[in-house]
Design a protein around this motif. Structure first.
Motif, mmCIF file in Angstrom:
data_model
loop_
_atom_site.group_PDB
_atom_site.id
_atom_site.type_symbol
_atom_site.label_atom_id
_atom_site.label_comp_id
_atom_site.label_asym_id
_atom_site.label_seq_id
_atom_site.Cartn_x
_atom_site.Cartn_y
_atom_site.Cartn_z
ATOM 1 N N ALA A 152 60.700 78.625 28.628
ATOM 2 C CA ALA A 152 60.725 78.459 30.087
ATOM 3 C C ALA A 152 59.337 78.101 30.617
ATOM 4 C CB ALA A 152 61.239 79.723 30.757
ATOM 5 N N ALA A 153 58.295 78.699 30.047
ATOM 6 C CA ALA A 153 56.936 78.360 30.461
ATOM 7 C C ALA A 153 56.612 76.913 30.102
ATOM 8 C CB ALA A 153 55.934 79.313 29.804
ATOM 9 N N VAL A 154 57.004 76.498 28.896
ATOM 10 C CA VAL A 154 56.776 75.106 28.482
ATOM 11 C C VAL A 154 57.614 74.167 29.348
ATOM 12 C CG1 VAL A 154 57.001 73.448 26.583
ATOM 13 C CG2 VAL A 154 56.129 75.753 26.128
ATOM 14 N N LEU A 155 58.849 74.556 29.642
ATOM 15 C CA LEU A 155 59.717 73.743 30.490
ATOM 16 C C LEU A 155 59.113 73.560 31.878
ATOM 17 C CD1 LEU A 155 62.407 72.283 31.056
ATOM 18 C CD2 LEU A 155 63.370 74.516 31.652
ATOM 19 N N TYR A 156 58.627 74.638 32.456
ATOM 20 C CA TYR A 156 57.996 74.555 33.780
ATOM 21 C C TYR A 156 56.815 73.590 33.748
ATOM 22 C CZ TYR A 156 55.452 75.942 37.966
ATOM 23 O OH TYR A 156 54.790 75.926 39.165
ATOM 24 N N SER A 157 55.972 73.743 32.728
ATOM 25 C CA SER A 157 54.826 72.849 32.592
ATOM 26 C C SER A 157 55.270 71.407 32.367
ATOM 27 C CB SER A 157 53.937 73.292 31.428
ATOM 28 O OG SER A 157 53.385 74.556 31.686
ATOM 29 N N ALA A 158 56.330 71.231 31.581
ATOM 30 C CA ALA A 158 56.832 69.879 31.300
ATOM 31 C C ALA A 158 57.382 69.231 32.566
ATOM 32 C CB ALA A 158 57.901 69.925 30.212
ATOM 33 N N VAL A 159 58.063 70.008 33.386
ATOM 34 C CA VAL A 159 58.584 69.457 34.649
ATOM 35 C C VAL A 159 57.424 68.981 35.520
ATOM 36 C CG1 VAL A 159 59.706 70.067 36.837
ATOM 37 C CG2 VAL A 159 60.740 70.752 34.669
ATOM 38 N N LEU A 160 56.386 69.803 35.645
ATOM 39 C CA LEU A 160 55.228 69.411 36.447
ATOM 40 C C LEU A 160 54.531 68.181 35.857
ATOM 41 C CD1 LEU A 160 53.655 72.897 37.262
ATOM 42 C CD2 LEU A 160 55.107 71.473 38.734
ATOM 43 N N MET A 161 54.420 68.157 34.532
ATOM 44 C CA MET A 161 53.751 67.051 33.853
ATOM 45 C C MET A 161 54.525 65.744 34.037
ATOM 46 S SD MET A 161 52.702 66.966 29.810
ATOM 47 C CE MET A 161 54.351 67.431 29.292
ATOM 48 N N VAL A 162 55.839 65.796 33.834
ATOM 49 C CA VAL A 162 56.660 64.592 33.981
ATOM 50 C C VAL A 162 56.640 64.120 35.428
ATOM 51 C CG1 VAL A 162 59.047 63.746 33.915
ATOM 52 C CG2 VAL A 162 58.128 65.045 31.981
ATOM 53 N N GLN A 163 56.754 65.050 36.356
ATOM 54 C CA GLN A 163 56.745 64.685 37.774
ATOM 55 C C GLN A 163 55.405 64.043 38.159
ATOM 56 O OE1 GLN A 163 57.248 67.989 40.440
ATOM 57 N NE2 GLN A 163 57.859 66.672 42.131
ATOM 58 N N PHE A 164 54.309 64.623 37.693
ATOM 59 C CA PHE A 164 52.986 64.072 37.987
ATOM 60 C C PHE A 164 52.835 62.673 37.397
ATOM 61 C CE2 PHE A 164 48.498 63.423 36.999
ATOM 62 C CZ PHE A 164 47.903 63.694 38.220
ATOM 63 N N SER A 165 53.210 62.527 36.131
ATOM 64 C CA SER A 165 53.084 61.224 35.461
ATOM 65 C C SER A 165 53.943 60.165 36.129
ATOM 66 C CB SER A 165 53.476 61.350 33.985
ATOM 67 O OG SER A 165 52.567 62.163 33.304
ATOM 68 N N TYR A 166 55.141 60.560 36.548
ATOM 69 C CA TYR A 166 56.045 59.618 37.205
ATOM 70 C C TYR A 166 55.512 59.237 38.596
ATOM 71 C CZ TYR A 166 60.298 57.518 39.035
ATOM 72 O OH TYR A 166 61.198 56.646 39.582
ATOM 73 N N ASP A 167 55.116 60.251 39.372
ATOM 74 C CA ASP A 167 54.652 60.001 40.740
ATOM 75 C C ASP A 167 53.412 59.116 40.793
ATOM 76 O OD1 ASP A 167 56.729 61.502 41.746
ATOM 77 O OD2 ASP A 167 55.519 63.302 42.120
ATOM 78 N N PHE A 168 52.507 59.309 39.840
ATOM 79 C CA PHE A 168 51.259 58.558 39.859
ATOM 80 C C PHE A 168 51.277 57.344 38.935
ATOM 81 C CE2 PHE A 168 50.001 62.573 41.686
ATOM 82 C CZ PHE A 168 49.193 62.169 42.733
ATOM 83 N N GLY A 169 52.396 57.103 38.269
ATOM 84 C CA GLY A 169 52.520 55.924 37.421
ATOM 85 C C GLY A 169 51.531 55.909 36.269
ATOM 86 N N ILE A 170 51.382 57.033 35.596
ATOM 87 C CA ILE A 170 50.402 57.144 34.511
ATOM 88 C C ILE A 170 50.958 56.489 33.247
ATOM 89 C CG2 ILE A 170 49.147 58.767 33.034
ATOM 90 C CD1 ILE A 170 49.098 60.666 35.427
ATOM 91 N N TYR A 171 50.124 55.682 32.633
ATOM 92 C CA TYR A 171 50.461 54.999 31.387
ATOM 93 C C TYR A 171 49.597 55.573 30.267
ATOM 94 C CZ TYR A 171 53.126 51.459 33.879
ATOM 95 O OH TYR A 171 54.063 50.809 34.646
ATOM 96 N N SER A 172 50.075 55.442 29.016
ATOM 97 C CA SER A 172 49.301 55.915 27.878
ATOM 98 C C SER A 172 48.031 55.076 27.734
ATOM 99 C CB SER A 172 50.134 55.842 26.597
ATOM 100 O OG SER A 172 50.413 54.508 26.257
ATOM 101 N N ASP A 173 47.000 55.690 27.154
ATOM 102 C CA ASP A 173 45.710 55.011 26.990
ATOM 103 C C ASP A 173 45.695 54.058 25.807
ATOM 104 O OD1 ASP A 173 44.614 56.309 29.142
ATOM 105 O OD2 ASP A 173 43.833 57.974 27.944
ATOM 106 N N GLY A 174 46.654 54.188 24.911
ATOM 107 C CA GLY A 174 46.642 53.401 23.680
ATOM 108 C C GLY A 174 47.171 51.992 23.872
#
Length: 176
Positions: free
Chosen positions: A117-139
Motif C-alpha cells: 500500500a505504501a508503494v502503491l501510494y507512492s506509485a500513484v503520486l509518481m505516475v500522476q506527477f509524470s503524466y501531469d508534467f509530461g516527463i520523458y525518460s532521459d535515455g
C-alpha cells in the motif's frame, strides 16, 4: 512448515473461492511477466547480434530492459505470493504449533499489504506527477515515464489483492 508448492496432491492446502478468483488475476499478471521475459531475451539477442555480428550497437536496449524488468517483478509478485515462493525465514515458525504458524502467516500478509500500500501510494503520486508534467525518460528511448511507472502501480494492486485473498483463506478455510 511446507509451502503450498511443496505439498503433493493428497495434502494440498485448501483455498477459498475468493483466492481462486484472485488467482486468475495473479496468473494474468504472471503470464504477462512471462511474455516480458521473452521480450527481454529477444531484445538482448538482437542487441548482441547487432553489436558483435554487424558491428552496429543499438543504444536503447539497456533502458528498455530496465523498464521491462521492473514490470516483470511487479506483475509477477502476486502469483509468487500465492504460490508461497517468496523469501521467508521459517527457523522459528516451523517449530511452532499450528496456531502460531497461522498467526505468523496472517501477520505476514498484513505486512505485505502495508508495504504494498505504501508503494502503491507512492506509485500513484509518481505516475500522476509524470503524466501531469509530461516527463520523458532521459535515455535513448525518450518514453513517457508514466507508462513504465504504471506497471509498478498495477503490480502493487495485484499484490494487495493476493494478500487479501490469502488472509480471507486463512480466516475462513485454514483456521486452526
Amino acid at each position: 512448515m511446507k509451502l503450498d508448492h511443496e505439498t503433493d496432491a493428497s495434502e494440498a492446502l485448501p483455498v477459498s473461492g475468493v483466492e481462486r478468483g484472485v488467482r486468475l488475476v495473479t496468473l494474468s499478471g504472471a503470464g504477462i511477466a512471462a511474455l516480458l521475459v521473452l521480450i527481454v531475451f529477444g531484445v538482448v539477442s538482437y542487441s548482441v547480434f547487432m553489436r558483435y555480428v554487424l558491428g552496429t550497437p543499438i543504444t536503447f536496449s539497456d533502458e528498455l530492459n530496465g523498464f521491462i524488468v521492473v514490470a516483470m517483478v511487479a506483475l509477477g509478485a502476486g502469483e509468487v505470493l500465492l504460490r508461497g515462493e517468496h523469501f521467508g525465514v521459517d527457523l522459528l515458525t516451523e517449530r511452532a504449533g499450528p496456531r502460531i504458524q497461522w498467526l505468523v502467516e496472517v501477520w505476514g500478509m498484513i505486512g505485505v499489504i502495508l508495504v504494498a500500500a505504501a508503494v502503491l501510494y507512492s506509485a500513484v503520486l509518481m505516475v500522476q506527477f509524470s503524466y501531469d508534467f509530461g516527463i520523458y525518460s532521459d535515455g535513448y528511448l525518450g518514453i513517457q515515464m508514466w507508462i513504465p511507472q504504471g506497471f509498478l502501480l498495477i503490480g502493487m494492486i495485484i499484490l494487495i489483492l493476493a494478500a487479501l485473498a490469502r488472509i480471507f483463506t486463512l480466516v475462513t478455510v485454514r483456521r486452526p
